[in-house]
Design an enzyme around this catalytic site. Structure first.
Site, PDB file in Angstrom:
ATOM      1  N   HIS A   1      33.945 -86.879 -22.767  1.00  0.00           N
ATOM      2  CA  HIS A   1      34.292 -87.153 -21.374  1.00  0.00           C
ATOM      3  C   HIS A   1      33.128 -87.845 -20.675  1.00  0.00           C
ATOM      4  O   HIS A   1      32.008 -87.362 -20.690  1.00  0.00           O
ATOM      5  CB  HIS A   1      34.641 -85.844 -20.636  1.00  0.00           C
TER       6      HIS A   1
ATOM      7  N   TYR B   1      37.659 -81.180 -10.220  1.00  0.00           N
ATOM      8  CA  TYR B   1      37.097 -80.085  -9.423  1.00  0.00           C
ATOM      9  C   TYR B   1      37.575 -80.305  -7.979  1.00  0.00           C
ATOM     10  O   TYR B   1      37.204 -81.299  -7.358  1.00  0.00           O
ATOM     11  CB  TYR B   1      35.567 -80.105  -9.454  1.00  0.00           C
TER      12      TYR B   1
ATOM     13  N   PRO C   1      30.690 -69.969 -13.333  1.00  0.00           N
ATOM     14  CA  PRO C   1      31.148 -70.992 -14.279  1.00  0.00           C
ATOM     15  C   PRO C   1      31.342 -72.393 -13.702  1.00  0.00           C
ATOM     16  O   PRO C   1      31.627 -73.326 -14.450  1.00  0.00           O
ATOM     17  CB  PRO C   1      32.483 -70.424 -14.788  1.00  0.00           C
TER      18      PRO C   1
ATOM     19  N   LYS D   1      27.690 -74.209 -17.320  1.00  0.00           N
ATOM     20  CA  LYS D   1      26.337 -74.159 -17.882  1.00  0.00           C
ATOM     21  C   LYS D   1      26.066 -72.998 -18.843  1.00  0.00           C
ATOM     22  O   LYS D   1      25.090 -73.027 -19.593  1.00  0.00           O
ATOM     23  CB  LYS D   1      25.305 -74.066 -16.735  1.00  0.00           C
TER      24      LYS D   1
ATOM     25  N   TYR E   1      25.049 -82.043 -14.413  1.00  0.00           N
ATOM     26  CA  TYR E   1      26.258 -81.723 -15.177  1.00  0.00           C
ATOM     27  C   TYR E   1      26.074 -82.053 -16.665  1.00  0.00           C
ATOM     28  O   TYR E   1      26.483 -81.283 -17.531  1.00  0.00           O
ATOM     29  CB  TYR E   1      27.465 -82.484 -14.622  1.00  0.00           C
TER      30      TYR E   1
HETATM   31  P1  RFL Z   1      28.546 -63.732 -25.404  1.00  0.00           P
HETATM   32  O1  RFL Z   1      29.442 -64.859 -25.717  1.00  0.00           O
HETATM   33  O2  RFL Z   1      28.932 -62.766 -24.361  1.00  0.00           O
HETATM   34  O3  RFL Z   1      28.329 -62.963 -26.777  1.00  0.00           O
HETATM   35  C1  RFL Z   1      27.685 -61.704 -26.835  1.00  0.00           C
HETATM   36  C2  RFL Z   1      28.178 -60.994 -28.083  1.00  0.00           C
HETATM   37  O4  RFL Z   1      27.476 -59.764 -28.231  1.00  0.00           O
HETATM   38  C3  RFL Z   1      28.383 -58.753 -28.603  1.00  0.00           C
HETATM   39  N1  RFL Z   1      27.801 -57.459 -28.252  1.00  0.00           N
HETATM   40  C4  RFL Z   1      27.257 -56.600 -29.160  1.00  0.00           C
HETATM   41  N2  RFL Z   1      27.150 -56.658 -30.488  1.00  0.00           N
HETATM   42  C5  RFL Z   1      26.568 -55.605 -31.132  1.00  0.00           C
HETATM   43  N3  RFL Z   1      26.102 -54.499 -30.460  1.00  0.00           N
HETATM   44  C6  RFL Z   1      26.200 -54.395 -29.108  1.00  0.00           C
HETATM   45  N4  RFL Z   1      25.752 -53.324 -28.498  1.00  0.00           N
HETATM   46  C7  RFL Z   1      26.804 -55.478 -28.402  1.00  0.00           C
HETATM   47  N5  RFL Z   1      27.067 -55.711 -27.086  1.00  0.00           N
HETATM   48  C8  RFL Z   1      27.666 -56.906 -27.010  1.00  0.00           C
HETATM   49  C9  RFL Z   1      29.659 -59.119 -27.858  1.00  0.00           C
HETATM   50  O5  RFL Z   1      30.807 -58.532 -28.433  1.00  0.00           O
HETATM   51  C10 RFL Z   1      29.643 -60.625 -27.979  1.00  0.00           C
HETATM   52  O6  RFL Z   1      30.312 -61.068 -29.137  1.00  0.00           O
HETATM   53  O7  RFL Z   1      27.091 -64.227 -25.041  1.00  0.00           O
HETATM   54  P2  RFL Z   1      26.268 -65.548 -25.508  1.00  0.00           P
HETATM   55  O8  RFL Z   1      26.309 -65.697 -27.003  1.00  0.00           O
HETATM   56  O9  RFL Z   1      24.976 -65.462 -24.812  1.00  0.00           O
HETATM   57  O10 RFL Z   1      27.095 -66.770 -24.972  1.00  0.00           O
HETATM   58  C11 RFL Z   1      27.218 -67.001 -23.599  1.00  0.00           C
HETATM   59  C12 RFL Z   1      28.550 -67.664 -23.282  1.00  0.00           C
HETATM   60  O11 RFL Z   1      29.597 -66.935 -23.889  1.00  0.00           O
HETATM   61  C13 RFL Z   1      28.801 -67.767 -21.769  1.00  0.00           C
HETATM   62  O12 RFL Z   1      27.619 -68.144 -21.109  1.00  0.00           O
HETATM   63  C14 RFL Z   1      29.874 -68.813 -21.457  1.00  0.00           C
HETATM   64  O13 RFL Z   1      31.131 -68.402 -21.950  1.00  0.00           O
HETATM   65  C15 RFL Z   1      29.982 -69.015 -19.959  1.00  0.00           C
HETATM   66  N6  RFL Z   1      31.054 -69.937 -19.584  1.00  0.00           N
HETATM   67  C16 RFL Z   1      30.897 -71.299 -19.724  1.00  0.00           C
HETATM   68  N7  RFL Z   1      29.773 -71.810 -20.242  1.00  0.00           N
HETATM   69  C17 RFL Z   1      29.659 -73.160 -20.453  1.00  0.00           C
HETATM   70  O14 RFL Z   1      28.596 -73.604 -20.931  1.00  0.00           O
HETATM   71  N8  RFL Z   1      30.659 -74.046 -20.126  1.00  0.00           N
HETATM   72  C18 RFL Z   1      31.819 -73.606 -19.607  1.00  0.00           C
HETATM   73  O15 RFL Z   1      32.713 -74.427 -19.388  1.00  0.00           O
HETATM   74  C19 RFL Z   1      31.966 -72.197 -19.346  1.00  0.00           C
HETATM   75  N9  RFL Z   1      33.101 -71.736 -18.831  1.00  0.00           N
HETATM   76  C20 RFL Z   1      32.256 -69.451 -19.100  1.00  0.00           C
HETATM   77  C21 RFL Z   1      33.272 -70.385 -18.723  1.00  0.00           C
HETATM   78  C22 RFL Z   1      32.505 -68.088 -19.010  1.00  0.00           C
HETATM   79  C23 RFL Z   1      33.701 -67.646 -18.538  1.00  0.00           C
HETATM   80  N10 RFL Z   1      33.877 -66.252 -18.519  1.00  0.00           N
HETATM   81  C24 RFL Z   1      35.007 -65.607 -19.059  1.00  0.00           C
HETATM   82  C25 RFL Z   1      32.741 -65.415 -18.212  1.00  0.00           C
HETATM   83  C26 RFL Z   1      34.467 -69.957 -18.229  1.00  0.00           C
HETATM   84  C27 RFL Z   1      34.690 -68.592 -18.122  1.00  0.00           C
HETATM   85  C28 RFL Z   1      36.020 -68.184 -17.546  1.00  0.00           C
HETATM   86  C1  PHB Z   2      36.716 -74.639 -19.027  1.00  0.00           C
HETATM   87  O1  PHB Z   2      37.327 -75.574 -19.569  1.00  0.00           O
HETATM   88  O2  PHB Z   2      36.926 -73.452 -19.342  1.00  0.00           O
HETATM   89  C2  PHB Z   2      35.727 -74.920 -17.973  1.00  0.00           C
HETATM   90  C3  PHB Z   2      35.414 -76.243 -17.673  1.00  0.00           C
HETATM   91  C4  PHB Z   2      34.497 -76.518 -16.662  1.00  0.00           C
HETATM   92  C5  PHB Z   2      33.905 -75.474 -15.978  1.00  0.00           C
HETATM   93  C6  PHB Z   2      34.214 -74.164 -16.288  1.00  0.00           C
HETATM   94  C7  PHB Z   2      35.150 -73.881 -17.277  1.00  0.00           C
HETATM   95  O3  PHB Z   2      33.042 -75.765 -14.974  1.00  0.00           O
END
Ligand code: RFL
Ligand code: PHB
Length: 394
Positions: free
Chosen positions: A72, A204, A296, A300, A388
């Site tokens: 993109h 957005y 989110p 990032k 971004y």
């Molecule tokens: P995670 O993915 O939470 O993984 C942590 C893992 O640790 C496990 N765990 C344990 N394992 C063993 N013993 C324990 N005691 C434990 N406690 C926990 C968990 O089960 C899990 O598998 O952390 P990590 O690896 O640091 O990754 C971070 C990302 O997942 C997070 O920052 C992103 O998902 C945030 N996020 C987004 N980030 C982006 O860069 N671009 C995006 O577009 C974006 N969109 C989002 C998002 C997060 C969202 N939510 C649901 C919070 C959109 C959403 C809706």
């Molecule tokens: C997503 O596709 O889940 C997504 C994209 C952009 C964002 C957050 C989430 O800023």
């Protein structure tokens, strides 16, 4: 059990770290509390910064992303019925982002790890990290439970990649910790829908009724978000109500229309900014959501997690090759510089586009003025595009 690096958590941070260490000839063990299916299906991030995509490719984990990821070159900002496109390559000297879901990144890394990496134990819950301050040989240790049996993993280093609710952070004494936190009085209702995205780039939208985001998982699957009050239960919203509200918030002055389709998943995400300083205590290091959370809006979170583990893998490789702990000692400060820039960017994007429940007419006009500024000043637009597409890894 004994290993060089004990990794807690098999999210993107832990999985990529295991891969980077494997490539550098350093052994590790990954402990993950959930089962494989859960980790592979958890709907989360969708946007990879160019630097993140480059890291995955260089780590030998980019093959499917190359084929299925969508490049993109911009996003659309929508406000006051107007549409403004931000052109990333033109503003940043050629940078872009890749739409490739976190679920797919995790699937690819898990498959590689099981095929050629070190042990990755699912349903292995870390209970505590002990001896973080000890010398190698007498610490640190991870106590964990696997298959109903308690065991101990002896390590040279432990990296807590266990997300916001993990246990690693708890091993850092309060006296040396500073926590910075902000919560927001709203969350995101996110849906997955079997319908081609109604726009070929992310949209957005700032609207008087609240924020909305149009994203995608593939050319056939849309990912959409609505700002909802804090504490909302996803079940309160019927599918028709969701589509009606999305349509209102994405309104334009032209012929653009929002295509509807069957909603296959629905959930609410709370919004938070959080930083734990320092990101290291003795031989325990924190990476990803275990150390910091961003709302989110700037996409990032996953990208920050990647930056942390790249920094750690480089620092440990340097130590193994030269005997110098210089880069390991700089780990926390190196990561935090980038973390705070991403915190700032995510905060700015969030406050630019969301409508606080107690927003005053003055604040509404400020948001519109900020958006008009981005739409009319190349300098302001460049600032957004640089943020971004991503800040450089330390
Ligand atoms: P995670 O993915 O939470 O993984 C942590 C893992 O640790 C496990 N765990 C344990 N394992 C063993 N013993 C324990 N005691 C434990 N406690 C926990 C968990 O089960 C899990 O598998 O952390 P990590 O690896 O640091 O990754 C971070 C990302 O997942 C997070 O920052 C992103 O998902 C945030 N996020 C987004 N980030 C982006 O860069 N671009 C995006 O577009 C974006 N969109 C989002 C998002 C997060 C969202 N939510 C649901 C919070 C959109 C959403 C809706
Ligand atoms: C997503 O596709 O889940 C997504 C994209 C952009 C964002 C957050 C989430 O800023």
């Amino acid at each position: 059990m004994r290993t060089t690096v004990g990794i807690i958590g098999a999210g993107p941070a832990g999985l990529l770290l295991a891969r980077l260490l494997h490539n550098a000839g350093i052994d590790s063990v990954v402990l993950e509390s959930r089962d494989r299916d859960y980790v592979e299906q958890r709907q989360r991030a969708g946007i990879l910064e160019q630097g993140t995509a480059d890291v995955l490719r260089a780590a030998g984990a980019g093959e499917r992303m190359e084929r299925e990821g969508l490049r993109h070159d911009g996003i659309e900002l929508r406000f006051a019925k107007k549409r403004h496109r931000v052109d990333f390559p033109a503003l940043t000297g050629g940078r872009s982002v890749t739409v490739y879901a976190q679920t797919e990144v995790c699937k690819d890394l898990i498959a590689l790890q099981l095929k050629e990496g070190g042990p990755l134990l699912f349903e292995a819950e870390a209970l505590a990290v002990e001896g973080a301050e000890g010398e190698a040989g007498d610490g640190p240790r991870v106590r964990f439970r696997h298959g109903g049996v308690e065991d101990v993993l002896e390590c040279e280093y432990v990296v807590g990649c266990d997300g916001f609710w993990g246990v690693a952070r708890q091993a850092i004494p309060e006296e040396v910790t500073r926590v910075f936190e902000r919560t927001y009085p709203f969350g995101w209702l996110g849906v997955l829908a079997d319908v081609p995205p109604s726009h070929d780039e992310l949209v957005y939208a700032r609207h008087d009724r609240g924020f909305a985001l149009l994203s995608m998982r593939s050319p056939a699957v849309s990912r959409l978000y609505l700002q909802v009050p804090e504490g909302t239960d996803a079940g309160e919203w019927s599918d028709d109500e969701i589509w009606d509200e999305l349509e209102r918030r994405f309104e334009t002055g032209d012929e653009w229309t929002l295509e509807r389709g069957p909603i296959t998943q629905k959930s609410v995400t709370p919004m938070r900014s959080y930083v734990h300083e320092p990101m290291r205590h003795g031989r325990l290091f924190l990476a990803g959501d275990a150390a910091h959370i961003v709302p989110p809006t700037g996409a990032k979170g996953l990208n920050l997690a990647v930056g942390d583990v790249v920094t750690f893998a480089r620092a440990l490789t340097y130590e193994k090759e030269t005997g110098s702990a210089e880069l390991l000692d700089a780990y926390s400060a190196t990561c935090l510089r980038r973390v705070w820039q991403a915190e700032r960017f995510s905060y700015d994007m969030t406050t630019l586009l969301h409508r606080a429940p107690d927003a005053t007419p003055f604040e509404d006009r400020m948001q519109l003025a900020r958006l008009e500024r981005i739409a009319s000043s190349r300098a302001a637009e460049t600032d957004l595009a640089e943020g971004y597409t991503g800040f450089p890894f330390g």
